[in-house]
Design a protein around this motif. Structure first.
Motif, PDB file in Angstrom:
ATOM      1  N   THR A   9       0.825  -1.201   0.000  1.00 46.03           N
ATOM      2  CA  THR A   9       0.000   0.000   0.000  1.00 46.03           C
ATOM      3  C   THR A   9       0.867   1.262   0.000  1.00 46.03           C
ATOM      4  N   GLU A  12       5.394   0.767  -4.659  1.00 46.92           N
ATOM      5  CA  GLU A  12       5.378  -0.166  -5.778  1.00 46.92           C
ATOM      6  C   GLU A  12       6.707  -0.027  -6.512  1.00 46.92           C
ATOM      7  N   LYS A  19       7.209   3.836  -7.193  1.00 50.28           N
ATOM      8  CA  LYS A  19       6.132   4.745  -6.822  1.00 50.28           C
ATOM      9  C   LYS A  19       5.957   4.703  -5.309  1.00 50.28           C
ATOM     10  N   GLY A  21       3.679   6.557  -2.604  1.00 52.34           N
ATOM     11  CA  GLY A  21       2.530   7.452  -2.517  1.00 52.34           C
ATOM     12  C   GLY A  21       2.183   7.951  -3.905  1.00 52.34           C
ATOM     13  N   SER A  22       2.125   9.269  -4.075  1.00 51.61           N
ATOM     14  CA  SER A  22       1.797   9.837  -5.387  1.00 51.61           C
ATOM     15  C   SER A  22       3.050  10.279  -6.153  1.00 51.61           C
ATOM     16  N   THR A  23       4.233   9.976  -5.617  1.00 51.18           N
ATOM     17  CA  THR A  23       5.484  10.366  -6.268  1.00 51.18           C
ATOM     18  C   THR A  23       6.104   9.173  -6.985  1.00 51.18           C
ATOM     19  N   SER A  24       6.510   9.393  -8.240  1.00 48.65           N
ATOM     20  CA  SER A  24       7.143   8.338  -9.032  1.00 48.65           C
ATOM     21  C   SER A  24       8.584   8.709  -9.343  1.00 48.65           C
TER      22      SER A  24
END
Length: 117
Positions: A9, A12, A19, A21-24
């Motif tokens: 969660t 990834e 990834k 959270g919302s940062t890649s």
């Protein structure tokens, strides 16, 4: 479809991206990865000093309970960091108290970097 080397969660890790959270972070931009453990000793020393002052100023067994609570809080507050070394500098990607989790993510990123060739 992308193959995942690690997926939770929080994080990834695929062949092409990390990834958090919302940062890649693109795998091809990562040179190396490291886990920086927190300085737990500093937290414990600070908690011990505050607790000792509380015991000296107070009376009885309440001071021992206070000491135990501060040491527990100090342990919970200390976190390690997952750092990605890129050409533009070090990026702290993730901070977490579970060093084992950080090491697992590090290993997955290293595998993805290795597979990139």
């Amino acid at each position: 479809m992308d193959e995942f080397f690690y997926k939770s969660t929080l994080v990834e890790v695929s062949r092409t991206l990390v990834k958090v959270g919302s940062t890649s972070y693109p795998i091809n931009g990562i040179g190396s990865v490291l886990v920086k453990p927190s300085n737990r000793n500093a937290w414990f020393i600070a908690a011990f000093i505050v607790a000792a002052l509380g015991v000296a100023g107070g009376s009885g067994g309440g001071g021992l309970l206070f000491l135990a609570m501060l040491l527990a809080i100090a342990g919970l507050c200390s976190k390690g960091a997952l750092v990605l070394r890129t050409s533009s500098g070090d990026q702290q990607a993730l901070s977490h108290a579970n060093i084992k989790l950080l090491e697992e993510v590090k290993a997955a990123i290293e595998k993805a970097v290795h597979m990139r060739g």
